[in-house]
Design an enzyme around this catalytic site. Structure first.
Site, PDB file in Angstrom:
ATOM      1  CE1 TYR A  33       1.141  -0.240   4.391  1.00 56.61           C
ATOM      2  CE2 TYR A  33       0.227   1.967   4.261  1.00 56.61           C
ATOM      3  CZ  TYR A  33       0.994   1.021   4.919  1.00 56.61           C
ATOM      4  OH  TYR A  33       1.623   1.360   6.087  1.00 56.61           O
ATOM      5  NE  ARG A  52       6.927   3.876   0.300  1.00 54.29           N
ATOM      6  CZ  ARG A  52       6.719   4.679   1.340  1.00 54.29           C
ATOM      7  NH1 ARG A  52       7.719   4.938   2.180  1.00 54.29           N
ATOM      8  NH2 ARG A  52       5.541   5.211   1.557  1.00 54.29           N
ATOM      9  CG  LEU A 206       0.267 -21.573  15.489  1.00 59.81           C
ATOM     10  CD1 LEU A 206      -0.307 -20.224  15.927  1.00 59.81           C
ATOM     11  CD2 LEU A 206      -0.418 -22.044  14.224  1.00 59.81           C
TER      12      LEU A 206
HETATM   13  N1  PDD Z   1      -1.478 -23.707   9.345  1.00 56.18           N
HETATM   14  N2  PDD Z   1       2.709 -23.259  12.197  1.00 56.18           N
HETATM   15  C1  PDD Z   1       2.173 -22.459  11.260  1.00 56.18           C
HETATM   16  C2  PDD Z   1       2.928 -21.229  10.837  1.00 56.18           C
HETATM   17  C3  PDD Z   1       0.933 -22.771  10.690  1.00 56.18           C
HETATM   18  O1  PDD Z   1       0.396 -21.961   9.767  1.00 56.18           O
HETATM   19  C4  PDD Z   1       0.263 -23.963  11.093  1.00 56.18           C
HETATM   20  C5  PDD Z   1      -1.071 -24.355  10.524  1.00 56.18           C
HETATM   21  C6  PDD Z   1       0.871 -24.775  12.074  1.00 56.18           C
HETATM   22  C7  PDD Z   1       0.228 -26.027  12.612  1.00 56.18           C
HETATM   23  O2  PDD Z   1      -0.892 -25.732  13.395  1.00 56.18           O
HETATM   24  P1  PDD Z   1      -2.170 -26.727  13.475  1.00 56.18           P
HETATM   25  O3  PDD Z   1      -1.651 -28.058  13.845  1.00 56.18           O
HETATM   26  O4  PDD Z   1      -3.041 -26.099  14.498  1.00 56.18           O
HETATM   27  O5  PDD Z   1      -2.785 -26.738  12.068  1.00 56.18           O
HETATM   28  C8  PDD Z   1       2.082 -24.372  12.611  1.00 56.18           C
HETATM   29  C9  PDD Z   1      -2.747 -24.020   8.697  1.00 56.18           C
HETATM   30  C10 PDD Z   1      -2.912 -25.473   8.390  1.00 56.18           C
HETATM   31  C11 PDD Z   1      -2.906 -23.110   7.467  1.00 56.18           C
HETATM   32  O6  PDD Z   1      -2.610 -21.925   7.620  1.00 56.18           O
HETATM   33  O7  PDD Z   1      -3.347 -23.564   6.410  1.00 56.18           O
END
Ligand code: PDD
Length: 286
Positions: A33, A52, A206
Site C-alpha cells: 500500500y 516505492r 505457533l
Molecule cells: N497452518 N505453524 C504455522 C505457521 C501454521 O500456519 C500452522 C497451521 C501450524 C500447525 O498448526 P495446526 O496443527 O493447528 O494446524 C504451525 C494451517 C494449516 C494453514 O494456515 O493452512
C-alpha cells in the site's frame, strides 16, 4: 455527500465498497500500500510514492493492476470525488482473489483499492506547537508468530520459494541455526535413540493443535518427546524428520536442503504417528 472509493475498476459509495473474502490481502496480508498526503488540493510526493509502490510490487512479484498513468488518474479522481483539499489518499494492491493456498496463484488478477479522506489541515500544525510524547517498545515486528495472525506474507514467500525449489514446505531457521517451524506446519525430528524432538511452543512458533494432539499420540505409542530447539545440522543427521498441521496431519520429511534424511524414505515413527492420530484426536460431527 457520500464518500467514494475505487475498487477494481469501479467508483463505489463506501457503503458498497467491498473486496472478496478470498482476496489474498485479507487472507495473507499478501499486498502492499501507499498513503499520500493531500495538501491544498495537491497530492504530495505522488511520484516517489509510486516509485516505492513499484519497488514493493516487484519485491512481491505482483503486477501493476493498472498502468502507472492510469493509477495517477484514479488517485486524482478519488480525491476529486471526495472533494478532498486537505487529507490523504490511500491505495492498496493485493495479489488478488484465489482459493486459499500459500503459494502464488496461477491466474489471479491483482486487486486495486483507492480511498481518500479529508483531514483537518490545522490539526498537525497545532500539535507541532506543543510537540508529542512517545513510549519505547521492544522491536518485535513480527516475532509473535504464536498468534495465529493473518499476517502471513513471510510464510507465503517462504512456501513459494520452497515450491520453486521443488519442495512442499520451508522451515524457518533462527539466527542460531535452530529450526523454528514450517511455513504452515510445526517441525519435528526423531533422534537416533527414537526420541521425538520439537521446539517448545513459546512466542517463536505457533502452538499447533496437531502438535498438541501428537503429544497424546506419542504417549499412547510409548514414545518419548523432548521439547527443545534443534539445529538444522541435527535434523540432517536425524533418524527421521516430519511436519504436523491440521491440513497435513503428519507428513514425513525425506530431504532437507537437498540432503536425504537417513535413507531418504518416510520414517516408521512418523507413519505410525500418522496412523494412530485419528484414534486420539477429538472428533466433532460435521
Ligand atoms: N497452518 N505453524 C504455522 C505457521 C501454521 O500456519 C500452522 C497451521 C501450524 C500447525 O498448526 P495446526 O496443527 O493447528 O494446524 C504451525 C494451517 C494449516 C494453514 O494456515 O493452512
Amino acid at each position: 455527500m457520500p464518500r467514494i472509493a475505487y475498487v477494481n475498476g469501479r467508483y463505489l459509495s463506501h457503503r458498497d465498497a467491498f473486496v472478496h473474502v478470498e482476496d489474498r490481502g485479507y487472507q495473507f496480508a499478501d499486498g502492499v500500500y501507499e498513503v499520500c498526503e493531500v495538501a491544498r488540493g495537491y497530492i504530495v510526493d505522488m511520484g516517489p510514492h509510486l516509485d516505492r509502490l513499484d519497488r514493493s510490487l516487484k519485491e512481491l512479484s505482483i503486477a501493476w493492476p493498472v498502468s502507472r498513468k492510469a493509477l495517477t488518474i484514479i488517485m486524482r479522481e478519488v480525491v476529486r470525488h471526495n472533494r478532498v483539499i486537505d487529507g490523504l489518499v490511500y491505495l492498496q494492491v493485493t495479489r488478488g482473489v484465489a482459493s486459499r493456498d500459500f503459494v502464488f496463484p496461477a491466474n489471479a488478477k491483482p486487486s486495486l483499492v483507492v480511498l481518500a479522506r479529508k483531514a483537518d489541515p490545522g490539526f498537525q500544525a497545532r500539535r507541532a506547537t506543543t510537540g508529542i510524547k512517545v513510549i519505547t517498545v521492544p522491536e518485535n515486528r513480527w516475532e509473535r508468530v504464536d498468534i495465529k495472525s493473518v499476517g502471513l506474507l513471510p510464510n507465503v514467500l517462504a512456501k513459494q520459494k520452497a515450491k520453486e525449489a521443488g519442495c512442499q514446505e520451508a522451515w524457518f531457521v533462527d539466527t542460531d541455526g535452530m529450526v523454528k517451524e514450517g511455513g504452515s506446519s510445526n517441525a519435528w525430528i526423531v533422534t537416533r535413540d527414537g526420541v521425538l524432538v520439537t521446539r517448545p511452543a513459546d512466542h517463536g512458533i505457533l502452538r499447533g493443535i496437531t502438535r498438541t494432539t501428537l503429544f497424546k499420540v506419542a504417549s499412547r505409542l510409548g514414545l518419548k518427546i523432548e521439547e527443545r530447539p534443534f539445529a538444522v545440522e541435527e535434523a540432517m543427521r536425524a533418524r527421521e524428520a516430519f511436519i504436523s498441521s491440521a491440513t497435513t496431519i503428519v507428513l514425513p520429511v525425506v530431504e532437507i536442503d537437498g540432503r536425504p534424511i537417513a535413507n531418504g524414505e518416510p520414517g516408521s515413527v512418523a507413519l505410525s504417528l500418522r496412523e494412530a492420530f485419528f484414534d486420539v484426536a477429538e472428533k466433532s460431527r460435521a
